[in-house]
Design a protein around this motif. Structure first.
Motif, PDB file in Angstrom:
ATOM      1  N   HIS A   1      -5.510   9.083 -11.217  1.00 42.34           N
ATOM      2  CA  HIS A   1      -5.154   9.657  -9.914  1.00 42.34           C
ATOM      3  C   HIS A   1      -6.335  10.339  -9.225  1.00 42.34           C
ATOM      4  N   ALA A   2      -7.331  10.759  -9.993  1.00 36.47           N
ATOM      5  CA  ALA A   2      -8.459  11.472  -9.384  1.00 36.47           C
ATOM      6  C   ALA A   2      -9.289  10.525  -8.507  1.00 36.47           C
ATOM      7  N   HIS A   3      -9.625   9.367  -9.043  1.00 39.05           N
ATOM      8  CA  HIS A   3     -10.412   8.398  -8.267  1.00 39.05           C
ATOM      9  C   HIS A   3      -9.574   7.772  -7.163  1.00 39.05           C
ATOM     10  N   ALA A   4      -8.329   7.435  -7.486  1.00 42.30           N
ATOM     11  CA  ALA A   4      -7.440   6.887  -6.452  1.00 42.30           C
ATOM     12  C   ALA A   4      -7.213   7.922  -5.353  1.00 42.30           C
ATOM     13  N   GLY A   5      -7.084   9.185  -5.747  1.00 42.29           N
ATOM     14  CA  GLY A   5      -6.866  10.261  -4.779  1.00 42.29           C
ATOM     15  C   GLY A   5      -8.053  10.480  -3.864  1.00 42.29           C
TER      16      GLY A   5
ATOM     17  N   ASP B   1      -4.413  16.308  -6.387  1.00 46.54           N
ATOM     18  CA  ASP B   1      -3.344  15.562  -7.080  1.00 46.54           C
ATOM     19  C   ASP B   1      -2.519  14.716  -6.123  1.00 46.54           C
ATOM     20  N   VAL B   2      -3.122  14.311  -4.998  1.00 44.04           N
ATOM     21  CA  VAL B   2      -2.361  13.676  -3.914  1.00 44.04           C
ATOM     22  C   VAL B   2      -1.533  12.473  -4.377  1.00 44.04           C
ATOM     23  N   CYS B   3      -2.053  11.674  -5.287  1.00 43.31           N
ATOM     24  CA  CYS B   3      -1.267  10.503  -5.709  1.00 43.31           C
ATOM     25  C   CYS B   3      -0.911  10.543  -7.196  1.00 43.31           C
ATOM     26  N   LYS B   4      -0.918  11.721  -7.777  1.00 45.69           N
ATOM     27  CA  LYS B   4      -0.601  11.853  -9.209  1.00 45.69           C
ATOM     28  C   LYS B   4       0.790  11.330  -9.542  1.00 45.69           C
ATOM     29  N   TYR B   5       1.704  11.435  -8.601  1.00 44.66           N
ATOM     30  CA  TYR B   5       3.080  11.002  -8.866  1.00 44.66           C
ATOM     31  C   TYR B   5       3.386   9.617  -8.298  1.00 44.66           C
ATOM     32  N   TRP B   6       2.362   8.918  -7.849  1.00 40.30           N
ATOM     33  CA  TRP B   6       2.546   7.508  -7.522  1.00 40.30           C
ATOM     34  C   TRP B   6       2.723   6.753  -8.828  1.00 40.30           C
ATOM     35  N   ARG B   7       3.351   5.599  -8.750  1.00 43.67           N
ATOM     36  CA  ARG B   7       3.481   4.761  -9.943  1.00 43.67           C
ATOM     37  C   ARG B   7       2.077   4.392 -10.447  1.00 43.67           C
ATOM     38  N   THR B   8       1.937   4.295 -11.762  1.00 44.36           N
ATOM     39  CA  THR B   8       0.610   4.011 -12.313  1.00 44.36           C
ATOM     40  C   THR B   8       0.111   2.626 -11.894  1.00 44.36           C
ATOM     41  N   ASP B   9       1.030   1.675 -11.672  1.00 46.97           N
ATOM     42  CA  ASP B   9       0.564   0.359 -11.229  1.00 46.97           C
ATOM     43  C   ASP B   9      -0.033   0.441  -9.815  1.00 46.97           C
ATOM     44  N   GLU B  10       0.486   1.363  -8.993  1.00 47.85           N
ATOM     45  CA  GLU B  10      -0.091   1.556  -7.648  1.00 47.85           C
ATOM     46  C   GLU B  10      -1.483   2.181  -7.740  1.00 47.85           C
ATOM     47  N   GLN B  11      -1.632   3.148  -8.637  1.00 45.58           N
ATOM     48  CA  GLN B  11      -2.951   3.768  -8.840  1.00 45.58           C
ATOM     49  C   GLN B  11      -3.950   2.737  -9.369  1.00 45.58           C
ATOM     50  N   ALA B  12      -3.497   1.940 -10.326  1.00 40.05           N
ATOM     51  CA  ALA B  12      -4.366   0.902 -10.899  1.00 40.05           C
ATOM     52  C   ALA B  12      -4.772  -0.114  -9.836  1.00 40.05           C
TER      53      ALA B  12
ATOM     54  N   ILE C   1      -2.116  17.752   6.500  1.00 40.39           N
ATOM     55  CA  ILE C   1      -2.477  17.284   5.155  1.00 40.39           C
ATOM     56  C   ILE C   1      -1.557  17.946   4.130  1.00 40.39           C
ATOM     57  N   ILE C   2      -1.380  19.251   4.256  1.00 38.65           N
ATOM     58  CA  ILE C   2      -0.515  19.990   3.327  1.00 38.65           C
ATOM     59  C   ILE C   2       0.902  19.409   3.336  1.00 38.65           C
ATOM     60  N   ALA C   3       1.459  19.188   4.525  1.00 42.43           N
ATOM     61  CA  ALA C   3       2.821  18.656   4.631  1.00 42.43           C
ATOM     62  C   ALA C   3       2.923  17.284   3.978  1.00 42.43           C
ATOM     63  N   SER C   4       1.927  16.437   4.208  1.00 40.84           N
ATOM     64  CA  SER C   4       1.942  15.083   3.656  1.00 40.84           C
ATOM     65  C   SER C   4       1.820  15.094   2.131  1.00 40.84           C
ATOM     66  N   VAL C   5       0.906  15.924   1.616  1.00 32.94           N
ATOM     67  CA  VAL C   5       0.715  15.995   0.162  1.00 32.94           C
ATOM     68  C   VAL C   5       1.970  16.563  -0.507  1.00 32.94           C
TER      69      VAL C   5
ATOM     70  N   THR D   1      -9.543   7.519   3.125  1.00 29.73           N
ATOM     71  CA  THR D   1      -8.985   6.461   3.976  1.00 29.73           C
ATOM     72  C   THR D   1      -7.732   6.886   4.735  1.00 29.73           C
ATOM     73  N   ARG D   2      -6.899   7.726   4.123  1.00 31.66           N
ATOM     74  CA  ARG D   2      -5.659   8.128   4.791  1.00 31.66           C
ATOM     75  C   ARG D   2      -5.790   9.469   5.498  1.00 31.66           C
ATOM     76  N   TYR D   3      -6.564  10.381   4.903  1.00 34.05           N
ATOM     77  CA  TYR D   3      -6.627  11.743   5.445  1.00 34.05           C
ATOM     78  C   TYR D   3      -7.922  12.029   6.204  1.00 34.05           C
ATOM     79  N   GLY D   4      -8.819  11.071   6.244  1.00 32.99           N
ATOM     80  CA  GLY D   4     -10.022  11.200   7.061  1.00 32.99           C
ATOM     81  C   GLY D   4     -11.078  12.156   6.538  1.00 32.99           C
ATOM     82  N   VAL D   5     -11.061  12.426   5.230  1.00 36.18           N
ATOM     83  CA  VAL D   5     -12.090  13.300   4.650  1.00 36.18           C
ATOM     84  C   VAL D   5     -13.377  12.490   4.516  1.00 36.18           C
TER      85      VAL D   5
END
Length: 197
Positions: free
Chosen positions: A83-87, A51-62, A6-10, A93-97
């Motif tokens: 990014h908090a809700h998307a994260g 902050d896993v997806c904080k640096y994704w494009r905002t259209d992807e988060q939306a 998880i750390i490596a991926s984030v 879904t991706r990290y199995g939490v």
């Protein structure tokens, strides 16, 4: 998924400076969890992913918010909230939490919410006060955090609300609910102390 994976991926999804912030939040969340009787393993996991997806494009988060039934009113407010809700969705879904407490701590680390759990408070506060943070009143937040999660977090939300007011921005209703909820908690704590005397 294992912690190291998880750390490596984030880490690969964000600039080095943001990863340094994430490490600071991880360490601070563990410290606060131990100080205030919360689970440090859960606190660290939520901090790793906050902050896993904080640096994704905002259209992807939306798109995640729209497509997966997350609160659509978020899209009417500052993009910093998205990014908090998307994260949290991504963590599941991706990290199995699967731990709802951890997912909620990720979900509400920017806005807060009414009736925040201890873990919510720890992760939100760690995000405010990790050692790399430098903004007006951060020392006050750190001082309050020596003794009270609620007082420290209240100082954090007050600063955020002042900043948004000064910028002429709208304030997300959950942030106001979180602040008011903390005031109620502090009033109850004070009343309980009075009763004990």
């Amino acid at each position: 998924m294992k912690r190291e994976d998880i750390i490596a991926s984030v880490k690969e999804q964000m600039p080095e400076r943001r990863w340094a912030h994430t490490v600071g939040v991880m360490e601070t969340a563990v410290l606060l969890a131990n100080r205030f009787g919360e689970d440090p393993v859960k606190a660290e996991l939520a901090a790793i992913l906050h902050d896993v997806c904080k640096y994704w494009r905002t259209d992807e988060q939306a798109e995640i918010i729209r497509k997966h039934g997350l609160p659509s009113d978020l899209l009417d407010y500052d993009k910093e909230l998205w990014h908090a809700h998307a994260g949290a969705w991504l963590a599941e879904t991706r990290y199995g939490v699967t731990d709802e407490e951890v997912l909620d701590a990720i979900r509400y680390h920017t806005s807060g919410r009414e009736n925040m759990t201890g873990l919510d408070k720890v992760v939100c506060l760690a995000d405010y006060m990790e050692p790399g943070r430098d903004f007006p009143h951060v020392q006050l937040i750190r001082q309050e955090a020596e003794h009270s999660l609620e007082k420290a977090l209240l100082a954090g939300f007050d600063g955020t609300i002042r900043f948004l007011l000064d910028k002429g921005k709208r304030i997300y209703p959950l942030t106001l609910a979180a602040r008011n909820g903390l005031l109620v908690e502090l009033e109850r704590q004070a009343a309980a102390r009075q009763t004990e005397q």
